[in-house]
Structures are given as C-alpha cells and as structure tokens.
Design a protein around this motif. Structure first.
Motif, PDB file in Angstrom:
ATOM      1  N   GLY A  15       1.252  -0.706   0.013  1.00 52.07           N
ATOM      2  CA  GLY A  15       0.138  -0.118   0.452  1.00 52.07           C
ATOM      3  C   GLY A  15       0.514   1.006   0.243  1.00 52.07           C
ATOM      4  O   GLY A  15      -0.440   2.309  -0.284  1.00 52.07           O
ATOM      5  N   ARG A  67      -0.724   2.372 -11.138  1.00 49.57           N
ATOM      6  CA  ARG A  67      -0.253   2.225  -9.680  1.00 49.57           C
ATOM      7  C   ARG A  67       0.764   3.265 -10.007  1.00 49.57           C
ATOM      8  O   ARG A  67       1.074   4.076  -9.316  1.00 49.57           O
ATOM      9  N   ASN A  85       0.411   2.477  -4.157  1.00 53.81           N
ATOM     10  CA  ASN A  85      -0.761   0.864  -3.919  1.00 53.81           C
ATOM     11  C   ASN A  85       0.756   0.193  -4.427  1.00 53.81           C
ATOM     12  O   ASN A  85       0.552  -0.744  -4.570  1.00 53.81           O
TER      13      ASN A  85
END
Length: 119
Positions: A15, A67, A85
């Motif tokens: 994350g 991402r 992420n």
C-alpha cells in the motif's frame, strides 16, 4: 556511450509508495526512449513502463497501470518511476534501461535496485 545510474529502491509495506530515479549521462542525445524492467526471484525480466525521450509518450504493463507513473526531466537527463499502492508481487530488482537503436530494442541497462514490498 550512455551510462545509467538508478536510485530509490528499498523496503516498503504493502500500500505504500516509492519513487525510483534513473540518471543518464554521456551521449544522452542518442536516447530514443527509457524504460523500467523488473525481475523477481526465479522469473524472467519483465517490462514495467517506458517513456519516449522526445515527446514523452508513456507505456505501461497491465499489472502496474493505474498504480505506477513514469516521467522524465530532459534537462536533468533523468527518468522517474513513481510507484503507488505497492503490492507484495511488485517485489523485484528494478532495472532502468535505454534504447539508442532505431528498432527500439533496449541496449543499455542500469545496475538494478531492489524493491521489497512486505505484506
């Protein structure tokens, strides 16, 4: 000849985010595009993202779309890979590459930098 030096690898939790940099030196006027590849343990080298040097067109592997972003600073001869992420499956050695060939084949490589994403 062109030399590529990467920086920015490390350990991050799932994350999280990291940014890789790749500084090119030498005959940088010969670069058509620069990209990032990665190699996980026991797997082959995989394309991640690339950017054309002249007009900044970008390309991404499906696994990182949405991402990761790639950008360049032509004045600094540097390419960046912003990774958000992050997932454990992103763990790999990341290599910066450049192509100075009209065919687009990548012919120059950096030394690689380790990215480890913990779950």
């Amino acid at each position: 000849q062109v030399q590529l030096v990467e920086s920015g690898g490390g350990l991050v939790q799932a994350g999280g985010s990291l940014r890789l940099s790749c500084a090119a030196s030498g005959r940088t006027f010969s670069i058509y595009a620069m990209g990032w590849f990665r190699q996980a343990p026991g797997k082959g080298r995989q394309f991640v993202a690339s950017i054309t040097w002249r007009d900044g067109k970008t390309y991404f592997a499906d696994s990182v779309k949405g991402r990761f972003t790639i950008s360049r600073d032509n004045a600094k001869n540097t390419v960046y890979l912003q990774m958000n992420n992050l997932k454990p499956e992103d763990t790999a050695v990341y290599y910066c590459a450049a192509t100075t060939t009209s065919s687009g084949a990548y012919d120059l490589w950096g030394q690689g930098t380790q990215i480890t994403v913990s779950s």
